[in-house]
Design an enzyme around this catalytic site. Structure first.
Site, PDB file in Angstrom:
ATOM      1  N   MET A  76       0.839  -1.205   0.000  1.00  0.00           N
ATOM      2  CA  MET A  76       0.000   0.000   0.000  1.00  0.00           C
ATOM      3  C   MET A  76       0.873   1.253   0.000  1.00  0.00           C
ATOM      4  O   MET A  76       0.402   2.351   0.277  1.00  0.00           O
ATOM      5  CB  MET A  76      -0.943  -0.010   1.202  1.00  0.00           C
ATOM      6  CG  MET A  76      -1.899  -1.206   1.162  1.00  0.00           C
ATOM      7  SD  MET A  76      -3.438  -0.936   2.057  1.00  0.00           S
ATOM      8  CE  MET A  76      -2.829  -0.748   3.716  1.00  0.00           C
ATOM      9  N   HIS A 126       9.113  -3.512   3.527  1.00  0.00           N
ATOM     10  CA  HIS A 126       8.717  -3.701   2.123  1.00  0.00           C
ATOM     11  C   HIS A 126       9.945  -4.007   1.259  1.00  0.00           C
ATOM     12  O   HIS A 126       9.913  -4.869   0.388  1.00  0.00           O
ATOM     13  CB  HIS A 126       8.087  -2.419   1.572  1.00  0.00           C
ATOM     14  CG  HIS A 126       6.821  -1.981   2.244  1.00  0.00           C
ATOM     15  ND1 HIS A 126       6.740  -0.831   2.991  1.00  0.00           N
ATOM     16  CD2 HIS A 126       5.582  -2.520   2.264  1.00  0.00           C
ATOM     17  CE1 HIS A 126       5.507  -0.671   3.432  1.00  0.00           C
ATOM     18  NE2 HIS A 126       4.773  -1.688   3.012  1.00  0.00           N
ATOM     19  N   GLN A 181     -10.504  -2.960   2.058  1.00  0.00           N
ATOM     20  CA  GLN A 181     -10.008  -3.634   3.263  1.00  0.00           C
ATOM     21  C   GLN A 181     -10.023  -2.715   4.486  1.00  0.00           C
ATOM     22  O   GLN A 181      -9.618  -3.118   5.564  1.00  0.00           O
ATOM     23  CB  GLN A 181      -8.615  -4.222   3.035  1.00  0.00           C
ATOM     24  CG  GLN A 181      -7.497  -3.209   2.935  1.00  0.00           C
ATOM     25  CD  GLN A 181      -6.199  -3.873   2.509  1.00  0.00           C
ATOM     26  OE1 GLN A 181      -6.066  -4.369   1.392  1.00  0.00           O
ATOM     27  NE2 GLN A 181      -5.219  -3.901   3.399  1.00  0.00           N
ATOM     28  N   GLN A 201       5.763 -11.505   7.257  1.00  0.00           N
ATOM     29  CA  GLN A 201       5.251 -12.183   8.446  1.00  0.00           C
ATOM     30  C   GLN A 201       4.566 -11.203   9.402  1.00  0.00           C
ATOM     31  O   GLN A 201       3.726 -11.584  10.202  1.00  0.00           O
ATOM     32  CB  GLN A 201       6.408 -12.907   9.156  1.00  0.00           C
ATOM     33  CG  GLN A 201       6.013 -13.694  10.385  1.00  0.00           C
ATOM     34  CD  GLN A 201       4.930 -14.699  10.086  1.00  0.00           C
ATOM     35  OE1 GLN A 201       5.000 -15.432   9.096  1.00  0.00           O
ATOM     36  NE2 GLN A 201       3.900 -14.741  10.918  1.00  0.00           N
ATOM     37  N   GLN A 217      -2.956 -12.352   7.677  1.00  0.00           N
ATOM     38  CA  GLN A 217      -3.028 -12.156   6.222  1.00  0.00           C
ATOM     39  C   GLN A 217      -2.251 -13.260   5.506  1.00  0.00           C
ATOM     40  O   GLN A 217      -2.705 -13.801   4.491  1.00  0.00           O
ATOM     41  CB  GLN A 217      -2.455 -10.787   5.876  1.00  0.00           C
ATOM     42  CG  GLN A 217      -2.259 -10.534   4.414  1.00  0.00           C
ATOM     43  CD  GLN A 217      -1.904  -9.086   4.138  1.00  0.00           C
ATOM     44  OE1 GLN A 217      -2.780  -8.222   4.141  1.00  0.00           O
ATOM     45  NE2 GLN A 217      -0.634  -8.796   3.905  1.00  0.00           N
ATOM     46  N   MET A 257       8.520  -2.418  11.740  1.00  0.00           N
ATOM     47  CA  MET A 257       8.322  -1.288  10.818  1.00  0.00           C
ATOM     48  C   MET A 257       6.922  -1.372  10.233  1.00  0.00           C
ATOM     49  O   MET A 257       6.415  -2.452   9.927  1.00  0.00           O
ATOM     50  CB  MET A 257       9.371  -1.321   9.718  1.00  0.00           C
ATOM     51  CG  MET A 257      10.733  -0.990  10.279  1.00  0.00           C
ATOM     52  SD  MET A 257      11.961  -0.809   9.010  1.00  0.00           S
ATOM     53  CE  MET A 257      13.413  -0.691  10.050  1.00  0.00           C
ATOM     54  N   SER A 258       6.296  -0.211  10.114  1.00  0.00           N
ATOM     55  CA  SER A 258       4.942  -0.149   9.578  1.00  0.00           C
ATOM     56  C   SER A 258       4.709   1.260   9.066  1.00  0.00           C
ATOM     57  O   SER A 258       5.175   2.229   9.683  1.00  0.00           O
ATOM     58  CB  SER A 258       3.928  -0.471  10.680  1.00  0.00           C
ATOM     59  OG  SER A 258       2.628  -0.075  10.283  1.00  0.00           O
ATOM     60  N   SER A 259       3.981   1.380   7.964  1.00  0.00           N
ATOM     61  CA  SER A 259       3.645   2.714   7.456  1.00  0.00           C
ATOM     62  C   SER A 259       2.886   3.479   8.535  1.00  0.00           C
ATOM     63  O   SER A 259       2.994   4.696   8.638  1.00  0.00           O
ATOM     64  CB  SER A 259       2.787   2.587   6.201  1.00  0.00           C
ATOM     65  OG  SER A 259       3.405   1.696   5.290  1.00  0.00           O
TER      66      SER A 259
HETATM   67  P1  AMP Z   1       1.391  -2.936   3.456  1.00  0.00           P
HETATM   68  O1  AMP Z   1       1.968  -1.883   2.569  1.00  0.00           O
HETATM   69  O2  AMP Z   1       1.336  -2.547   4.898  1.00  0.00           O
HETATM   70  O3  AMP Z   1       0.097  -3.515   2.924  1.00  0.00           O
HETATM   71  O4  AMP Z   1       2.425  -4.143   3.419  1.00  0.00           O
HETATM   72  C1  AMP Z   1       2.807  -4.734   2.196  1.00  0.00           C
HETATM   73  C2  AMP Z   1       3.582  -5.985   2.496  1.00  0.00           C
HETATM   74  O5  AMP Z   1       4.728  -5.663   3.286  1.00  0.00           O
HETATM   75  C3  AMP Z   1       2.767  -7.009   3.307  1.00  0.00           C
HETATM   76  O6  AMP Z   1       3.071  -8.315   2.836  1.00  0.00           O
HETATM   77  C4  AMP Z   1       3.284  -6.793   4.706  1.00  0.00           C
HETATM   78  O7  AMP Z   1       3.161  -7.937   5.531  1.00  0.00           O
HETATM   79  C5  AMP Z   1       4.741  -6.486   4.429  1.00  0.00           C
HETATM   80  N1  AMP Z   1       5.322  -5.776   5.571  1.00  0.00           N
HETATM   81  C6  AMP Z   1       4.813  -4.707   6.216  1.00  0.00           C
HETATM   82  N2  AMP Z   1       5.604  -4.368   7.262  1.00  0.00           N
HETATM   83  C7  AMP Z   1       6.621  -5.251   7.278  1.00  0.00           C
HETATM   84  C8  AMP Z   1       7.757  -5.440   8.102  1.00  0.00           C
HETATM   85  N3  AMP Z   1       8.022  -4.643   9.136  1.00  0.00           N
HETATM   86  N4  AMP Z   1       8.591  -6.457   7.818  1.00  0.00           N
HETATM   87  C9  AMP Z   1       8.356  -7.288   6.766  1.00  0.00           C
HETATM   88  N5  AMP Z   1       7.292  -7.163   5.948  1.00  0.00           N
HETATM   89  C10 AMP Z   1       6.446  -6.162   6.188  1.00  0.00           C
END
Ligand code: AMP
Length: 298
Positions: free
Chosen positions: A27, A34, A58, A146, A151, A182-184
């Site tokens: 996203m 990512h 979603q 993971q 998901q 890490m997370s957006s």
């Molecule tokens: P998103 O942009 O949040 O939908 O995430 C896109 C993909 O990146 C998904 O498969 C997430 O599980 C993965 N992802 C998000 N954060 C992390 C992270 N800290 N470490 C590894 N993969 C991640």
């Protein structure tokens, strides 16, 4: 690197290709988590597609669709450094044209419990967009983190249930130096919220230690150890700490591999999730600290 915005243009790219295609669905607002998926896709495939699409179906009505962070220019810069072939950035109308009717609706405990209980309809939106992306991009390999454990189980199940000719790679959660995954969405945190956000990792570590060091197997006792850590932080509300079978996602009474220890909290207005995996061989997957991951310069 080509930037592709329509389904037709994506198909056209695909027609030129002969070797294997790897897809990383995202996203956007990319971080090292990512990028680690992209690096694996780059290493394993002739062609790499990264999709950036904030999927409205979603998000629940009162969730953060409107405020979800975006920075396409920066994302494109990061992806071009990693040698991505195509960035697929469709509009909402391209994915859900007027009259759109056909959804993928997973059923049962896997989507009704955990995140599914708190975010009804979330996995229907996820499964629908992910299947569409699979059909549009036609990858042989797809890469998921993971970090979003439920998901992973839902998509793995969908690939199996629908006999999709796709290999799914699940890669470890990439973390900040203090353990925060890490997370957006971490960008929503104020400085003081950010300082306490490492509580998720500390709580999961407490659960792991209760199993490994104290030899506890009763899930109440193990989740109690994690709960104590969260309760010590005044500005954090625990939504759940759960221990589930990794393949069926059913709750366990006694911790035994393969299992997931899952946590969700609210810090102010921000909702964060995290997990550790206990693999069949007794090894824990707790993720990786980002600075230890080799990668090109984000
Ligand atoms: P998103 O942009 O949040 O939908 O995430 C896109 C993909 O990146 C998904 O498969 C997430 O599980 C993965 N992802 C998000 N954060 C992390 C992270 N800290 N470490 C590894 N993969 C991640």
């Amino acid at each position: 690197m080509h930037i592709v915005r329509t389904v037709q243009a994506m198909r056209h790219e695909h027609e030129q290709w002969t070797g294997s295609v790897g897809l990383v669905p995202t996203m956007g607002y990319l971080h090292k988590g990512h990028l680690s998926l992209v690096e694996h896709a780059r290493a394993e495939n002739e062609h790499v597609v990264v999709s950036i699409f904030i999927n409205p179906t979603q998000f629940g009505q009162h969730e953060d669709l409107a405020s979800y962070p975006r920075d396409i220019e920066h994302d494109l810069q990061l992806l071009s450094n990693l040698g991505v072939d195509v960035v697929f950035i469709p509009t909402v109308d391209e994915i859900y044209p007027s009259g759109f009717t056909t959804y993928v609706t997973p059923e049962g405990p896997l989507v009704e419990q955990g995140e599914g209980a708190i975010r009804p309809g979330h996995f229907r939106g996820v499964a629908t967009v992910v299947l569409k992306l699979f059909l549009i991009v036609q990858p042989q390999r797809v890469y998921f983190g993971q970090k979003d454990a439920q998901q992973v189980v839902v998509i793995r199940r969908m690939i199996e249930d629908l006999n999709l000719p796709i290999t799914m790679q699940t890669l470890p959660t990439i973390r900040e130096a203090d353990g925060l995954a890490m997370s957006s969405r971490n960008s929503y945190l104020t400085a003081s919220e950010r300082a306490s956000a490492c509580v998720l990792y500390r709580a999961l570590s407490a659960a792991m230690a209760a199993f490994d060091l104290q030899r506890l197997t009763d899930v109440q006792a193990i989740s109690g150890a994690a709960r104590t850590v969260v309760d010590s932080m005044p500005n954090i509300r625990l939504e759940y700490i759960e221990i589930r079978d990794y393949s069926t996602f059913l709750p366990l009474q006694t911790l035994r591999p393969p299992a997931l220890v899952l946590i969700a909290v609210r810090i102010g207005k921000t909702r964060l999730i995290d997990n550790f995996v206990l693999h069949t061989d007794g090894r824990w997957d707790t993720g990786l600290i980002g600075d230890q991951v080799s990668r090109a310069n984000p």
